[in-house]
Scaffold this active site. Sequence first.
Site, PDB file in Angstrom:
ATOM      1  N   LYS A 212     -17.853  -5.638   8.672  1.00  0.00           N
ATOM      2  CA  LYS A 212     -16.640  -6.449   8.518  1.00  0.00           C
ATOM      3  C   LYS A 212     -15.834  -6.415   9.811  1.00  0.00           C
ATOM      4  CE  LYS A 212     -12.835  -6.899   5.230  1.00  0.00           C
ATOM      5  NZ  LYS A 212     -12.211  -6.289   4.049  1.00  0.00           N
TER       6      LYS A 212
ATOM      7  N   SER B  64      -3.149  -7.650   3.233  1.00  0.00           N
ATOM      8  CA  SER B  64      -3.325  -7.447   4.673  1.00  0.00           C
ATOM      9  C   SER B  64      -3.741  -8.751   5.335  1.00  0.00           C
ATOM     10  CB  SER B  64      -4.383  -6.369   4.934  1.00  0.00           C
ATOM     11  OG  SER B  64      -3.971  -5.149   4.371  1.00  0.00           O
TER      12      SER B  64
ATOM     13  N   HIS C 127       0.844  -1.205   0.000  1.00  0.00           N
ATOM     14  CA  HIS C 127       0.000   0.000   0.000  1.00  0.00           C
ATOM     15  C   HIS C 127       0.877   1.253   0.000  1.00  0.00           C
ATOM     16  CE1 HIS C 127      -3.164  -2.563   2.314  1.00  0.00           C
ATOM     17  NE2 HIS C 127      -3.675  -2.313   1.115  1.00  0.00           N
TER      18      HIS C 127
ATOM     19  N   ARG D 127      -1.978  -6.234  -8.259  1.00  0.00           N
ATOM     20  CA  ARG D 127      -0.889  -7.157  -7.915  1.00  0.00           C
ATOM     21  C   ARG D 127      -0.716  -8.237  -8.960  1.00  0.00           C
ATOM     22  NH1 ARG D 127      -3.393  -8.179  -2.131  1.00  0.00           N
ATOM     23  NH2 ARG D 127      -5.130  -8.229  -3.558  1.00  0.00           N
TER      24      ARG D 127
HETATM   25  O1  PNS Z   1      -8.567  -2.555   0.584  1.00  0.00           O
HETATM   26  P1  PNS Z   1      -9.757  -3.102  -0.146  1.00  0.00           P
HETATM   27  O2  PNS Z   1     -10.617  -3.876   0.819  1.00  0.00           O
HETATM   28  O3  PNS Z   1      -9.362  -3.877  -1.357  1.00  0.00           O
HETATM   29  O4  PNS Z   1     -10.624  -1.861  -0.638  1.00  0.00           O
HETATM   30  C1  PNS Z   1     -11.833  -2.039  -1.306  1.00  0.00           C
HETATM   31  C2  PNS Z   1     -12.588  -0.699  -1.423  1.00  0.00           C
HETATM   32  C3  PNS Z   1     -12.708  -0.036  -0.074  1.00  0.00           C
HETATM   33  C4  PNS Z   1     -11.839   0.212  -2.359  1.00  0.00           C
HETATM   34  C5  PNS Z   1     -13.974  -1.009  -2.042  1.00  0.00           C
HETATM   35  O5  PNS Z   1     -14.577  -2.064  -1.341  1.00  0.00           O
HETATM   36  C6  PNS Z   1     -14.884   0.185  -2.019  1.00  0.00           C
HETATM   37  O6  PNS Z   1     -14.712   1.114  -2.789  1.00  0.00           O
HETATM   38  N1  PNS Z   1     -15.868   0.166  -1.083  1.00  0.00           N
HETATM   39  C7  PNS Z   1     -16.797   1.240  -0.885  1.00  0.00           C
HETATM   40  C8  PNS Z   1     -18.165   0.916  -1.513  1.00  0.00           C
HETATM   41  C9  PNS Z   1     -18.045   1.082  -2.996  1.00  0.00           C
HETATM   42  O7  PNS Z   1     -17.875   2.171  -3.497  1.00  0.00           O
HETATM   43  N2  PNS Z   1     -18.037  -0.079  -3.689  1.00  0.00           N
HETATM   44  C10 PNS Z   1     -17.736  -0.152  -5.094  1.00  0.00           C
HETATM   45  C11 PNS Z   1     -18.945   0.132  -5.907  1.00  0.00           C
HETATM   46  S1  PNS Z   1     -18.512  -0.402  -7.473  1.00  0.00           S
END
Ligand code: PNS
Length: 159
Positions: free
Chosen positions: A41, A127, A17, A90
Amino acid sequence: MRRVVCPGSFDPMTNGHLDIISRAAALYDEVVVAVLINITKKTLFTVDERIEMIEEVTKDYDNVRVDRFHGLTVDFCTEHGINAIVRGLRAVSDFEYEMQMAQMNYRLSSVETLFMSTNPQYSFLSSSLIKEVAKYGGDVGGLVPESIAGKLHSRLAEG
Ligand code: PNS
């Protein structure tokens, strides 16, 4: 001002990150690291703890700030005058989900998603894997910032 967001769960932030954030900081005037508040979560660290850890490890970057959000990433973008999201890729396995999100986000609010290829040094990192390795006493040195490794071990020791 060209501003971009790096959204994520960051439970906890890894060197993968940090690599993406630092490279985005070299390209943009401002990088907002946005920590998702997801009450459904179960996380190892609270949002406040995650924000504090990210602030600590990014303190030398003048153009990086840390924030929190719930709901849609694109709504956070609209509220903060941001028109691009940076996500690290990745491996091919990341691609399908990331592509879907990128297309949905563009459809919702015309917010662009920029994919940055992860440094190969960190391409296997996540993570979740870090938490698992640390839980069973494996060495996470060089994979998470030192200050975060310390907090990870203390939290896991608490049981
Ligand atoms: O670190 P992560 O868990 O891979 O991050 C995922 C994240 C937070 C970027 C994604 O789940 C997200 O954007 N969540 C907020 C809700 C949202 O906007 N979902 C996507 C709609 S397409």
